[in-house]
Design a protein around this motif. Structure first.
Motif, PDB file in Angstrom:
ATOM      1  N   GLN A  55       0.770  -1.270   0.104  1.00 60.50           N
ATOM      2  CA  GLN A  55      -0.061  -0.076  -0.370  1.00 60.50           C
ATOM      3  C   GLN A  55       0.826   0.963  -0.367  1.00 60.50           C
ATOM      4  OE1 GLN A  55      -2.964  -0.441   3.370  1.00 60.50           O
ATOM      5  NE2 GLN A  55      -4.323  -1.610   1.780  1.00 60.50           N
ATOM      6  N   GLU A  60      -0.264   5.191  -1.202  1.00 60.45           N
ATOM      7  CA  GLU A  60      -0.960   5.854   0.402  1.00 60.45           C
ATOM      8  C   GLU A  60      -0.451   6.157   0.843  1.00 60.45           C
ATOM      9  OE1 GLU A  60      -4.422   2.618   0.941  1.00 60.45           O
ATOM     10  OE2 GLU A  60      -3.967   2.047  -1.438  1.00 60.45           O
ATOM     11  N   GLU A  61      -1.108   6.801   1.865  1.00 61.82           N
ATOM     12  CA  GLU A  61       0.126   7.222   3.443  1.00 61.82           C
ATOM     13  C   GLU A  61      -0.800   7.450   4.348  1.00 61.82           C
ATOM     14  OE1 GLU A  61       1.708  10.770   3.007  1.00 61.82           O
ATOM     15  OE2 GLU A  61       2.997  10.329   0.947  1.00 61.82           O
TER      16      GLU A  61
END
Length: 119
Positions: A55, A60-61
């Protein structure tokens, strides 16, 4: 982060903690069946590590920062194996208590991972 995977890993860790805690209550060391349980929980934590890294690689963070997220992922993956090796050194009920404590720590790490990701 996959909420279902986090939940399953946390519940499995708590079940392992209860199982090893019951063994300690009965003055038993960790046995082969306990190590199979530790392997299952470790496998779940490793799957979570891979999913988390994938991810992050997709862009994405987490809400609270990538560094702390990766640190918690690595800690969660190493928690049960470390407790398992320590229980091999202590072949009394204290080995079972060590694994039970490590499993509780993993469950707490799962809650924290959920919070870090933004749950």
């Amino acid at each position: 982060m996959l909420d279902a995977l986090t939940l399953v890993t946390g519940v499995a860790a708590l079940l392992l903690a209860a199982w090893c805690g019951f063994a300690a209550y009965r003055d038993e060391p960790t046995k082969d069946w306990h190590f199979i349980g530790m392997a299952v929980v470790t496998l779940l934590a490793l799957v979570q590590l891979v999913v988390g890294i994938v991810q992050l690689a997709r862009g994405e963070e987490p809400d609270q920062g990538t560094t702390i997220f990766v640190a918690y992922l690595l800690g969660a993956a190493a928690c049960i194996p470390a407790a398992g090796f320590m229980s091999l050194a202590e072949r009394t009920k204290w080995g079972s208590i060590t694994v039970a404590a490590g499993a509780v720590v993993l469950a707490v790490l799962e809650v924290r991972l959920y919070d870090i990701w933004g749950g």
